[in-house]
Design an enzyme around this catalytic site. Structure first.
Site, PDB file in Angstrom:
ATOM      1  N   CYS A  47      36.994 -22.698  71.380  1.00 26.43           N
ATOM      2  CA  CYS A  47      36.500 -21.402  70.863  1.00 26.43           C
ATOM      3  C   CYS A  47      35.399 -20.799  71.728  1.00 26.43           C
ATOM      4  O   CYS A  47      35.154 -19.600  71.650  1.00 26.43           O
ATOM      5  CB  CYS A  47      36.018 -21.573  69.435  1.00 26.43           C
ATOM      6  SG  CYS A  47      34.658 -22.753  69.269  1.00 26.43           S
ATOM      7  N   HIS A  61      34.366 -21.156  60.037  1.00 29.86           N
ATOM      8  CA  HIS A  61      34.466 -20.090  61.047  1.00 29.86           C
ATOM      9  C   HIS A  61      35.902 -19.536  60.934  1.00 29.86           C
ATOM     10  O   HIS A  61      36.739 -19.736  61.806  1.00 29.86           O
ATOM     11  CB  HIS A  61      34.181 -20.651  62.446  1.00 29.86           C
ATOM     12  CG  HIS A  61      33.895 -19.598  63.480  1.00 29.86           C
ATOM     13  ND1 HIS A  61      33.880 -18.247  63.194  1.00 29.86           N
ATOM     14  CD2 HIS A  61      33.633 -19.695  64.818  1.00 29.86           C
ATOM     15  CE1 HIS A  61      33.599 -17.580  64.294  1.00 29.86           C
ATOM     16  NE2 HIS A  61      33.445 -18.429  65.293  1.00 29.86           N
ATOM     17  N   ARG A  77      26.983 -13.400  60.212  1.00 34.04           N
ATOM     18  CA  ARG A  77      26.888 -14.760  60.781  1.00 34.04           C
ATOM     19  C   ARG A  77      25.549 -15.323  60.342  1.00 34.04           C
ATOM     20  O   ARG A  77      24.498 -14.726  60.594  1.00 34.04           O
ATOM     21  CB  ARG A  77      26.978 -14.705  62.304  1.00 34.04           C
ATOM     22  CG  ARG A  77      26.686 -16.050  62.944  1.00 34.04           C
ATOM     23  CD  ARG A  77      27.016 -16.096  64.413  1.00 34.04           C
ATOM     24  NE  ARG A  77      28.442 -16.141  64.634  1.00 34.04           N
ATOM     25  CZ  ARG A  77      29.023 -16.514  65.773  1.00 34.04           C
ATOM     26  NH1 ARG A  77      28.274 -16.852  66.814  1.00 34.04           N
ATOM     27  NH2 ARG A  77      30.330 -16.527  65.897  1.00 34.04           N
TER      28      ARG A  77
HETATM   29  N1  NVA Z   1      30.481 -24.928  66.139  1.00 32.83           N
HETATM   30  C1  NVA Z   1      29.904 -23.862  66.904  1.00 32.83           C
HETATM   31  C2  NVA Z   1      30.845 -22.716  67.022  1.00 32.83           C
HETATM   32  C3  NVA Z   1      30.390 -21.601  67.901  1.00 32.83           C
HETATM   33  C4  NVA Z   1      31.346 -20.473  67.962  1.00 32.83           C
HETATM   34  C5  NVA Z   1      28.583 -23.448  66.291  1.00 32.83           C
HETATM   35  O1  NVA Z   1      28.450 -23.377  65.055  1.00 32.83           O
HETATM   36  O2  NVA Z   1      27.674 -23.206  67.047  1.00 32.83           O
HETATM   37  N1   CP Z   2      33.729 -18.437  69.427  1.00 31.74           N
HETATM   38  C1   CP Z   2      32.715 -17.674  68.957  1.00 31.74           C
HETATM   39  O1   CP Z   2      32.585 -17.408  67.757  1.00 31.74           O
HETATM   40  O2   CP Z   2      31.908 -17.218  69.931  1.00 31.74           O
HETATM   41  P1   CP Z   2      30.517 -16.470  69.708  1.00 31.74           P
HETATM   42  O3   CP Z   2      29.555 -17.489  69.168  1.00 31.74           O
HETATM   43  O4   CP Z   2      30.144 -15.993  71.079  1.00 31.74           O
HETATM   44  O5   CP Z   2      30.722 -15.337  68.743  1.00 31.74           O
END
Ligand code: NVA
Ligand code: CP
Length: 309
Positions: free
Chosen positions: A267, A135, A108
């Protein structure tokens, strides 16, 4: 070797195969406890190294459970604990080391380029656990959840997104092309999807429907998706952006403009984009959605490890 970086780059038939495998595996685990291993332990002896440059609750835990249920294990790292994160080691050398010790790498990051650089130097598969543009594990799992709840192929449903044009939406747009479903997007003009993703949709002879009016966007929807207006490490004027979205809050009134049986998915983590009564109400399936990450990621791991049935 199969990587899992962006839904755009994965053949539709492979994505469908992952979903079918996840369905079979989920059904066959009815009587098993969380850490009991699937029959045949297909990833016995394998280790997935996960590295997070940003916070994560669900992705981290669901990948841990996913590989455990396949008979393997994980090692979870924060990048700032590595020489790489301290700036003292190159991506090329780090990737070589990860490939020496591990069988797969999940990351990530705030940099799409970093994922591509790792891909270049790794000799094991890489999975994108969230990047600025994508994602993919989240969205593939969400397709599974929609079909599990509504019991129809997603190609027959009207899917709606209310919210920011972010990584989750980019993957949902890619999925709308791969799985051929109608996608309506509701957001302020200033936060519409960018040219790059819109051109990609056009190039693939598909269409997405963008509205700057939330009611129009949800009209006739079978599913409403949302995400936080402010993403992790979003470098915008937060107050201004939240204000721009004030007419896009998902509350019971807005839900009443969608189909009667419309479901709500998110999500997580959440912000103020959805009211508590919708998020915790009977149209919301967010906990089932989060749990399904485990099941779908198992099949993603099998795909990457060349073991999908
Ligand atoms: N759009 C959000 C998704 C988190 C799972 C982010 O990038 O923070
Ligand atoms: N939805 C999701 O990816 O959650 P986290 O940021 O907690 O991994």
């Amino acid at each position: 070797m199969k990587h899992f970086i962006n839904l755009k780059d994965i053949p539709a038939k492979d994505l469908r195969k992952i979903i079918s495998d996840a369905k079979k595996r989920k059904n066959s685990r009815n009587k098993l406890n969380t850490l009991e291993v699937d029959k045949g332990a297909p990833l016995k002896g394998k280790i997935l190294i996960q590295m997070f440059e940003k916070a994560s609750s669900r992705t981290r835990i669901s990948f841990y459970l996913a590989i455990k249920q396949l008979g393997g294990g994980t090692l979870t790292l924060r990048s700032n604990e590595l020489h790489l994160g301290q700036g003292g080691e190159s991506i090329a050398d780090t990737a070589k080391i990860l490939s020496t010790y591990g069988d797969g790498f999940m990351m990530r990051t705030d940099s799409d380029k970093k994922i591509e650089d790792f891909k270049r130097y790794l000799s094991v598969p890489i999975i994108n656990g969230l990047s600025p543009s994508s994602h993919p594990t989240q969205v593939l799992s969400d397709i599974f959840t929609v079909e599990e709840i509504i019991k129809k192929p997603i190609s027959k449903l009207n899917i709606c997104w209310i919210g920011d044009s972010n990584n989750v939406l980019d993957s949902l747009i890619a999925a709308s092309v791969k799985f051929s479903f109608k996608l309506s997007i509701g957001c302020p003009k200033k936060f519409e999807p960018g040219k790059k993703v819109r051109n990609w949709v056009k190039k693939n002879n598909k269409k997405i429907y963008i509205y700057n009016d939330a009611k129009k966007a949800v009209s006739n929807a079978d599913v409403i998706f949302s995400d936080k207006v402010i993403s992790l490490n979003d470098k915008v004027n937060k107050k201004k952006k939240i204000k721009a979205f004030k007419n896009f809050k998902i509350d019971k009134k807005l839900m009443s403009h969608a189909k009667k049986n419309c479901i709500f998915l998110h999500c997580l983590p959440r912000g103020d984009e959805v009211s508590d009564d919708v998020f915790l109400g009977n149209k919301s399936h967010v906990w089932q959605q989060a749990l399904n990450r485990v099941h779908v990621q198992k099949s993603i791991l099998l795909y990457c490890f060349g073991k999908l049935r």
